[in-house]
Design a protein around this motif. Structure first.
Motif, mmCIF file in Angstrom:
data_model
loop_
_atom_site.group_PDB
_atom_site.id
_atom_site.type_symbol
_atom_site.label_atom_id
_atom_site.label_comp_id
_atom_site.label_asym_id
_atom_site.label_seq_id
_atom_site.Cartn_x
_atom_site.Cartn_y
_atom_site.Cartn_z
ATOM 1 N N GLY A 37 39.414 -17.499 -79.865
ATOM 2 C CA GLY A 37 39.684 -16.153 -80.356
ATOM 3 C C GLY A 37 39.722 -16.154 -81.868
ATOM 4 N N MET A 38 38.864 -15.365 -82.508
ATOM 5 C CA MET A 38 38.784 -15.375 -83.965
ATOM 6 C C MET A 38 40.091 -14.954 -84.626
ATOM 7 N N GLU A 39 40.930 -14.248 -83.911
ATOM 8 C CA GLU A 39 42.219 -13.848 -84.468
ATOM 9 C C GLU A 39 43.166 -15.023 -84.633
ATOM 10 N N ARG A 40 42.778 -16.201 -84.101
ATOM 11 C CA ARG A 40 43.624 -17.390 -84.233
ATOM 12 C C ARG A 40 42.872 -18.549 -84.881
ATOM 13 N N VAL A 41 41.901 -18.224 -85.712
ATOM 14 C CA VAL A 41 41.151 -19.227 -86.470
ATOM 15 C C VAL A 41 41.537 -19.106 -87.939
ATOM 16 N N LEU A 42 41.854 -20.233 -88.571
ATOM 17 C CA LEU A 42 42.327 -20.249 -89.952
ATOM 18 C C LEU A 42 41.337 -20.957 -90.860
ATOM 19 N N TYR A 43 41.191 -20.433 -92.065
ATOM 20 C CA TYR A 43 40.355 -21.088 -93.068
ATOM 21 C C TYR A 43 41.196 -22.058 -93.893
ATOM 22 N N GLY A 44 40.626 -23.223 -94.189
ATOM 23 C CA GLY A 44 41.218 -24.179 -95.115
ATOM 24 C C GLY A 44 40.099 -24.984 -95.738
ATOM 25 N N SER A 45 40.327 -25.499 -96.937
ATOM 26 C CA SER A 45 39.228 -26.185 -97.630
ATOM 27 C C SER A 45 39.443 -27.684 -97.799
ATOM 28 N N ASP A 46 40.708 -28.158 -97.777
ATOM 29 C CA ASP A 46 40.974 -29.584 -97.967
ATOM 30 C C ASP A 46 40.422 -30.062 -99.303
ATOM 31 N N ALA A 47 40.370 -29.169 -100.296
ATOM 32 C CA ALA A 47 39.586 -29.450 -101.497
ATOM 33 C C ALA A 47 40.161 -30.534 -102.380
ATOM 34 N N ALA A 48 41.481 -30.648 -102.453
ATOM 35 C CA ALA A 48 42.054 -31.626 -103.371
ATOM 36 C C ALA A 48 41.776 -33.053 -102.921
ATOM 37 N N VAL A 49 41.579 -33.258 -101.616
ATOM 38 C CA VAL A 49 41.239 -34.586 -101.116
ATOM 39 C C VAL A 49 39.731 -34.737 -101.044
ATOM 40 N N GLY A 50 39.049 -33.768 -100.426
ATOM 41 C CA GLY A 50 37.588 -33.810 -100.361
ATOM 42 C C GLY A 50 36.998 -33.174 -101.599
ATOM 43 N N VAL A 51 37.107 -33.854 -102.734
ATOM 44 C CA VAL A 51 36.780 -33.243 -104.015
ATOM 45 C C VAL A 51 35.313 -32.877 -104.146
ATOM 46 N N ASP A 52 34.483 -33.354 -103.221
ATOM 47 C CA ASP A 52 33.069 -32.996 -103.288
ATOM 48 C C ASP A 52 32.822 -31.584 -102.785
ATOM 49 N N VAL A 53 33.797 -30.988 -102.117
ATOM 50 C CA VAL A 53 33.649 -29.630 -101.605
ATOM 51 C C VAL A 53 34.839 -28.804 -102.083
#
Length: 315
Positions: free
Chosen positions: A268-284
Motif C-alpha cells: 500500500g503506497m500509503e505505508r511506503v516511506l522515502y529515505g536516502s541513506d545519503a550520509a553513508v552512501g555518499v555516492d547517492v
C-alpha cells in the motif's frame, strides 16, 4: 496543508536566522526518513585500514536536503555499532550513550528541520535502559533505531529472540516508533518479524528498512514476505511501514523495478516511506536518490502519495 505548514515554519525560522529553509522543488518528498550523523569518535571507530570515514554533522546534512527541496529529515544515530561482536571493547555502554547524545545535539542545531533517533543493539544487556533513557529525553524523537543483524542475531536462538521481544514490548509501552533495519538476506528475518516480534508492539509504527549492498534480489525476497502478509490483510501488518531507502538507487534493472513496484502496491503506497541513506552512501545524494525512486514505473499519484508520507516521529 501539512507540506505548506512545514515549509512556512522553515521560511519563518530562516527569516529570524534560526534555520535554513528547504527550497521548493516540485514533487520533492516532504521528509527523508533515513539520514545519518556520526561523531568524530564514531567515524574513527568505523574506519578501517582500507576505509577512512569522516564525521557527518547536521551542517553536512542540511545542504543535501536543501538541494533536494526536502524540509524535514530523521538523523539516525550509529551508536549501535559499538555493540558489534567484532568491535567489543571497554566502556561500551558509555560510548553508546555519548554517540546518541551527539546525534541529539546535531538535530538540536536545526530543530525545525531535523529529528534525532537514538540507536542501540537490542541484544545488549543495556538495551532496555538506553531505550528508556531516550524515551524520557525531549532531545530525541519518539522512535528508536534497531539493527539486530549488526549485533550478530541468531534467528534460531530463543534467548536472543526473547531479547528482541523485550525491546519491542518496551518500545510499545513507551509509545516509541521502531525503525528496524533487516539484512540484505531478509526472508527469515521478515518471517521472524511478523510471527514473533510484531505481536509485541501492536500500538506503535514499525518502519522496516533493508541494509546491505546494491543487490536487489535478496532484499526483494524479504520484502515479498511482508508484501504478501499485507495483501492477506494480516492484522499484524497494520502498523508496518516500508522504507524504500535500499531501493532508491540508480541502476535498478527494469525487471527488478517492476517486481519492486508490485510489492509496494501490495503493501500500500500509503505505508511506503522515502529515505536516502545519503550520509553513508555518499555516492547517492537525496536529490539523486529521489530521482532514482521516481524512475520506477509508478503512477504520478503513487509517487505523490509516497512523497507526502511522514512518520509520526517527524510530525
Amino acid at each position: 496543508m501539512r507540506r505548506l505548514s512545514v515549509l512556512l515554519c522553515g521560511i519563518l525560522a530562516a527569516s529570524h536566522g534560526l534555520v535554513s529553509a528547504a527550497p521548493a522543488v516540485p514533487g520533492a518528498p516532504m521528509a527523508d526518513h533515513q539520514q545519518y550523523v556520526y561523531s568524530p569518535a564514531a567515524a574513527a571507530f568505523m574506519s578501517s585500514s582500507t576505509i577512512t570515514l569522516r564525521p557527518v554533522s547536521a551542517q553536512d546534512v542540511i545542504p543535501q536536503l536543501d538541494a533536494a527541496g526536502i524540509a524535514r529529515a530523521a538523523v539516525l544515530s550509529v551508536a549501535y555499532v559499538y555493540g558489534q561482536p567484532v568491535r567489543s571493547q571497554d566502556e561500551e555502554y558509555e560510548r553508546v550513550r555519548a554517540e546518541n547524545d551527539w546525534a541529539a545535539r546535531q538535530a538540536g542545531e536545526y530543530p525545525e528541520r531535523l529529528v534525532a533517533l537514538c540507536s542501540v543493539d537490542p541484544l545488549k544487556d543495556y538495551a532496555l535502559a538506553e531505550l528508556a533513557r531516550c524515551a524520557a529525553s525531549p532531545e530525541f524523537g519518539r522512535g528508536i533505531r534497531l539493527q539486530p543483524a549488526a549485533g550478530g542475531v541468531m534467528l534460531d536462538d530463543p534467548e536472543q529472540v526473547e531479547r528482541l521481544r523485550r525491546v519491542f514490548r518496551s518500545a510499545n509501552a513507551r509509545r516509541m516508533a521502531i525503525v528496524l533495519q533487516l539484512r540484505e538476506t531478509g526472508t527469515r528475518e521478515a518471517r521472524l518479524l511478523i510471527d514473533q516480534l510484531l505481536p509485541h508492539a501492536p500500538d506503535v509504527p514499525v518502519q522496516v528498512a533493508y541494509a546491505g549492498e546494491r543487490e536487489a534480489a535478496p532484499q526483494l525476497a524479504g520484502l515479498a514476505v511482508l508484501a504478501d502478509a499485507a495483501a492477506r490483510q494480516d492484522p499484524r501488518m497494520r502498523q508496518v511501514w516500508v522504507d524504500v531507502t535500499a531501493f532508491a538507487r540508480p541502476g535498478l534493472s527494469a525487471a527488478d523495478a517492476r517486481r519492486l513496484v508490485r510489492r509496494l502496491r501490495q503493501v500500500g503506497m500509503e505505508r511506503v516511506l522515502y529515505g536516502s541513506d545519503a550520509a553513508v552512501g555518499v555516492d547517492v545524494r537525496p536529490r539523486e536518490a529521489w530521482a532514482a525512486f521516481r524512475s520506477l514505473p509508478l503512477t504520478d499519484a503513487e509517487a505523490a502519495r509516497v512523497a507526502n508520507n511522514v512518520m509520526s516521529y517527524l510530525r
